[in-house]
Design a protein around this motif. Structure first.
Motif, mmCIF file in Angstrom:
data_model
loop_
_atom_site.group_PDB
_atom_site.id
_atom_site.type_symbol
_atom_site.label_atom_id
_atom_site.label_comp_id
_atom_site.label_asym_id
_atom_site.label_seq_id
_atom_site.Cartn_x
_atom_site.Cartn_y
_atom_site.Cartn_z
ATOM 1 N N ALA A 167 0.829 -1.200 0.000
ATOM 2 C CA ALA A 167 0.000 0.000 0.000
ATOM 3 C C ALA A 167 0.865 1.253 0.000
ATOM 4 O O ALA A 167 1.894 1.301 0.687
ATOM 5 N N PRO A 168 0.483 2.269 -0.760
ATOM 6 C CA PRO A 168 1.240 3.535 -0.745
ATOM 7 C C PRO A 168 1.274 4.134 0.657
ATOM 8 O O PRO A 168 0.291 4.090 1.398
ATOM 9 N N ALA A 169 2.425 4.692 1.010
ATOM 10 C CA ALA A 169 2.596 5.286 2.333
ATOM 11 C C ALA A 169 2.012 6.689 2.356
ATOM 12 O O ALA A 169 1.888 7.353 1.321
ATOM 13 N N ALA A 170 1.651 7.132 3.539
ATOM 14 C CA ALA A 170 1.155 8.489 3.712
ATOM 15 C C ALA A 170 2.322 9.463 3.631
ATOM 16 O O ALA A 170 3.371 9.252 4.243
ATOM 17 N N ALA A 171 2.145 10.536 2.867
ATOM 18 C CA ALA A 171 3.217 11.531 2.730
ATOM 19 C C ALA A 171 3.327 12.411 3.964
ATOM 20 O O ALA A 171 4.385 12.977 4.249
ATOM 21 N N TRP A 172 2.249 12.540 4.697
ATOM 22 C CA TRP A 172 2.242 13.415 5.873
ATOM 23 C C TRP A 172 1.372 12.778 6.929
ATOM 24 O O TRP A 172 0.309 12.217 6.651
ATOM 25 N N ARG A 173 1.841 12.793 8.175
ATOM 26 C CA ARG A 173 1.124 12.113 9.244
ATOM 27 C C ARG A 173 0.864 13.066 10.401
ATOM 28 O O ARG A 173 1.763 13.796 10.820
ATOM 29 N N HIS A 174 -0.343 13.051 10.892
ATOM 30 C CA HIS A 174 -0.682 13.728 12.135
ATOM 31 C C HIS A 174 -1.710 12.853 12.842
ATOM 32 O O HIS A 174 -2.910 13.102 12.804
ATOM 33 N N GLY A 218 -3.835 -0.731 4.325
ATOM 34 C CA GLY A 218 -3.299 0.511 3.781
ATOM 35 C C GLY A 218 -2.777 1.401 4.884
ATOM 36 O O GLY A 218 -2.693 0.988 6.048
ATOM 37 N N GLU A 219 -2.413 2.608 4.517
ATOM 38 C CA GLU A 219 -1.982 3.598 5.499
ATOM 39 C C GLU A 219 -3.044 4.693 5.601
ATOM 40 O O GLU A 219 -3.589 5.156 4.584
ATOM 41 N N VAL A 220 -3.336 5.074 6.848
ATOM 42 C CA VAL A 220 -4.389 6.049 7.115
ATOM 43 C C VAL A 220 -4.088 7.358 6.383
ATOM 44 O O VAL A 220 -2.973 7.880 6.434
ATOM 45 N N GLY A 221 -5.092 7.851 5.670
ATOM 46 C CA GLY A 221 -4.958 9.114 4.955
ATOM 47 C C GLY A 221 -4.398 8.994 3.561
ATOM 48 O O GLY A 221 -4.382 9.984 2.811
ATOM 49 N N ALA A 222 -3.950 7.792 3.191
ATOM 50 C CA ALA A 222 -3.351 7.636 1.859
ATOM 51 C C ALA A 222 -3.962 6.467 1.111
ATOM 52 O O ALA A 222 -4.423 6.614 -0.026
#
Length: 786
Positions: free
Chosen positions: A7-14, A185-189
């Motif tokens: 799964a594509p990684a999130a570019a920005w995390r909060h 997947g990654e949250v937000g992405a």
């Protein structure tokens, strides 16, 4: 091109948490170590294997067809929540949409570390439910990894991080594996919500994700049971999950209910609620459950403040309120004592004994194992465990718990650090605060009975001294507030330490902490309800003129009337709460009303000979839709789009265990006609009257500059010393040796025969080191009214 199954990684995390406004919290009373919460109609944080370690952020559902329609359940209006048995926290949640109804039942397996979710989708046959779960193993949002897997021929969603593993799997109504079309997947992405948001249907099928904040998802049958297993590995979690599914939801729910009913049979509903309105009776039952749910099993007696993170959907706090505060813990233990839950109350005491610091105090707050979180020192948190030990002994429930060492160390800390606290109970300003000081004085009196001898004498001497001087230190005369409310004066919220060092000579000081409005509000103009503890603990009577004047100012300044009843704020200028537009607290805001303080005001009303039932009813009305008490309520105009309505919960922590404990105690207090947590020996000693003393105590941290004629001067210091002293300009010089009084070293100077206008001069020689203090001190003899 990379790995197409990754799964594509999130570019920005909060990373943030789920809503703090919980609708239910639960756990099984067995060997399983799972705690769950619900909010906005779905499962929110799940804790394992301890009550301070959340392992997911939330587990929710999307209902969708293949034509582009999709609806996330938590975005629907507030669902209906019911409990088949009000004594068992076994929630049934009903969601309604024009096209479907979705029912969710939630149960923790009493014997395994598994959470079971029984679900049923009814309505449009084209619709199917999809699960989406945000893993947060080990409370870590950065290093989780997730996979789509197979466990012995059964589809499973897996996640791991460090020592923790998670498994999600499902069986249909016929008992067969039923998890379909899985993805991670990654949250937000690349999570399922993003898939539906971008494509209108489930199109992604990633097989692995992370490390990062991972999400697990899959299509479900219209009816079935979902198992969330947790363990020391993903395989261990899957094994337990399928073991639980093999027994079935109904079997596990029956055992869950049996465990809770057995506990309630040992602690039957007290007669004190028999005459209360139905809403108050229901809240009493829920409050007993809240206390029990928030107790850990790895560390018996450890109870967290709340299974929530205040304003969680905008907060990335690692601690939230799933931490231990000794104050909240003992306040809750007092309610357990009122219920007759002696075993749980003793467990609280033994846990506190084990986590006491070497110098006698307790940490501001801590993880369950004793590791510190925040670093402040709050003097009341050192006094409360002593009060709990005394309350247990008074109720003949202490049994063989060894408390003398704990009490000795706690009182030693109070003696040498008090009456100043590094922080008040709201964890903000330092100085002399009346709530804190009431607890400290009561701890000295109650602890003296355990110690006896010179140590007991030392504790009582200081308790009487502090009690006698409360008004000198904390009562402000002729302030703007006093004139506004037409009283002679009022107790102030807090007096900074350097005023005390000057022995109260200055009563105006700038306080800057978390102010929503004027950041230069002087100490003499800031009011709280903390002084009510003086009455509750028997240090002052309800009709004491200082108290009644302060109540008039407090009610006029801090009370707000809501559709649910009156509520009180912590103090004027408080900044801990939502902003005016309803946006979450972000380090600043506007303090809101606390149902907890309604209970404290109700205890004062009871002491004043008034009926406490209106306050009980107000607290019962201020609960959320599911009947839980929040930390704060909203008391401004309604903001429906943010779920804020006057008299009802704000976005702060819910439930607040301390508030539920206060409600239980108020019910019992109303039935008995006195505060059930009033320290017995403290009441016996003072009975609301100011003690008469014929001495003043001098310490390096509190240095009286005047001594009323006819009084003794007593020096109280940590180590052995000699006082080299004289009078009227170092005449008639002599030396006085200190004595060991157990909790400190005391030297008494016989200066009672000195007259007004005379003076005393002295300095100190430390006997252990042979060093002089290096300062000369001067005290004037003044008229008896000083």
């Amino acid at each position: 091109m990379g790995n197409p199954s990754k799964a594509p990684a999130a570019a920005w995390r909060h990373p943030v948490w789920s809503t703090a406004r919980k609708s239910c919290v639960g756990t099984a009373l067995g060997s399983g170590k799972i705690w769950f919460t619900t909010g906005r109609g779905i499962v929110t944080e799940v804790f394992y294997p301890r009550i301070d370690i959340p392992q997911i952020r939330d587990l929710g559902f999307i209902v969708a067809d293949d034509q582009g329609f999709w609806q996330e359940l938590k975005a629907l209006p507030e669902p209906r929540l019911e409990m088949e048995d009000p004594l068992v926290p076994l929630p049934i949640i009903h969601h309604h949409h024009d096209r479907f109804d979705f029912t969710l039942k939630i149960c923790a397996d009493p014997e395994r570390d598994v959470l079971l979710l029984d679900f049923h989708l009814e309505g449009d046959a084209a619709l199917r439910p999809y699960l989406l779960c945000s893993a947060r193993l080990g409370e870590d949002a950065e290093n989780n990894c997730a996979w789509v897997g197979d466990w012995e021929g059964r589809p499973v969603l897996w996640a791991e991080q460090g020592p923790f593993g998670l498994a999600l799997t499902c069986r249909n109504a016929d008992g067969y594996p039923a998890l379909e079309r899985c993805t991670v997947g990654e949250v937000g992405a690349s999570d399922l919500w993003q898939d539906f948001h971008q494509n209108g249907r489930m199109q992604w099928a990633y097989q692995e994700a992370g490390p990062g904040e991972v999400a697990l998802a899959g299509r479900l049958p219209r009816q079935g049971t979902l198992a969330l297993g947790l363990g020391t590995s993903k395989e261990a979690a899957a094994t337990n999950a399928w073991s639980s599914l093999a027994e079935g939801f109904q079997s596990r729910a029956a055992d869950y209910s049996a465990g809770w009913n057995a506990w309630h049979q040992r602690h039957p509903t007290h007669h004190c609620v028999s005459k209360l309105p139905a809403a108050a009776k229901a809240l009493y039952a829920r409050s007993t459950n809240i206390l029990k749910v928030h107790e850990d099993r790895t560390f018996p007696g450890a109870m967290v403040a709340s299974l929530s993170v205040p304003w969680g959907e905008s907060s990335d706090s690692r601690g939230g309120y799933h931490l231990v505060w000794s104050r909240d813990l003992v306040e809750s233990a007092g309610a357990l004592l009122a219920l007759g839950a002696a075993t749980e109350a003793r467990h609280v005491l033994t846990y506190l004994i084990s986590t006491q610091q070497a110098d006698g105090h307790w940490l501001q707050n801590q993880w369950l194992g004793g590791k510190p979180f925040w670093q402040g020192v709050q003097l009341d948190e050192t006094g409360f465990p002593v009060l709990l030990a005394s309350a247990l002994r008074e109720a003949q429930m202490l049994e063989n718990v060894a408390v003398t060492d704990m009490i000795t160390r706690a009182l030693h800390f109070i003696v040498h650090e008090g009456p100043v606290t590094g922080q008040d109970r709201w964890e903000e300003d330092g100085g002399v605060n009346l709530f804190t000081l009431a607890v400290a004085i009561a701890a000295l009196v109650e602890g003296a009975g355990f110690l006896g001898g010179k140590a007991g004498d030392c504790a009582l001497m200081l308790a009487d001294y502090w009690n006698a001087r409360l008004e000198e230190w904390t009562f402000a005369h002729d302030t703007d507030l006093a004139r506004r409310f037409q009283v002679a004066g009022h107790y102030v919220r807090i007096i900074p330490e350097d005023i005390l060092v000057q022995d109260g000579a200055q009563k105006e000081w700038v306080l800057i902490k978390n102010r929503a409005h004027d950041p230069h509000l002087s100490a003499g103009e800031q009011v709280a309800n903390d002084f009510l503890q003086l009455v509750r603990y028997g240090l002052r009577s309800a009709d004491d003129p200082h108290v009644t004047a302060s109540v008039k100012v407090m009610d006029g300044l801090l009370r707000t009337d809501t559709p649910c009843g009156p509520v009180w704020h912590r103090y004027n200028g408080d900044g801990y709460g939502e902003h005016a537009d309803g946006s979450p607290f972000d380090g600043t805001g506007i303090g809101r009303g606390w149902p907890l303080l309604v209970g404290e005001r109700g205890h004062y009303a009871l002491a004043a000979g008034e009926d406490a039932v209106p306050y009980i009813n107000a607290m019962a009305a201020m609960t959320g839709n599911s009947g839980l008490l929040p930390e704060q309520i909203w008391e401004s105009d309604a903001i429906p789009e943010k779920g804020l309505f006057p008299g009802h919960p704000s976005g702060s922590a819910m439930p607040l265990v301390w508030a539920h404990g206060e409600f239980i105690k108020l019910c019992h207090s109303a039935a008995q006609g006195r505060p059930v947590d009033r320290p017995a020996q403290t009441w016996k000693r003072y009975q609301g009257k100011v003690p008469k003393i014929d001495y003043r105590i001098w310490r390096l941290r509190q240095r009286p500059r005047q001594l009323p004629a006819g009084q003794e001067l007593r020096l109280l210091l940590r180590a052995p010393f000699t006082v080299h002293w004289g009078s009227n300009g170092w005449q008639a010089i002599q030396d006085t040796e200190s004595e060991d009084w157990g909790l400190g070293h005391v030297a008494t100077l016989p200066v009672q025969k000195l007259r007004v206008g005379d003076s005393v001069q002295f300095t100190i020689l430390w006997r252990d080191s042979g060093d002089w203090q290096g300062e000369d001190f001067h005290i004037d003899i003044v008229g008896g009214g000083a």
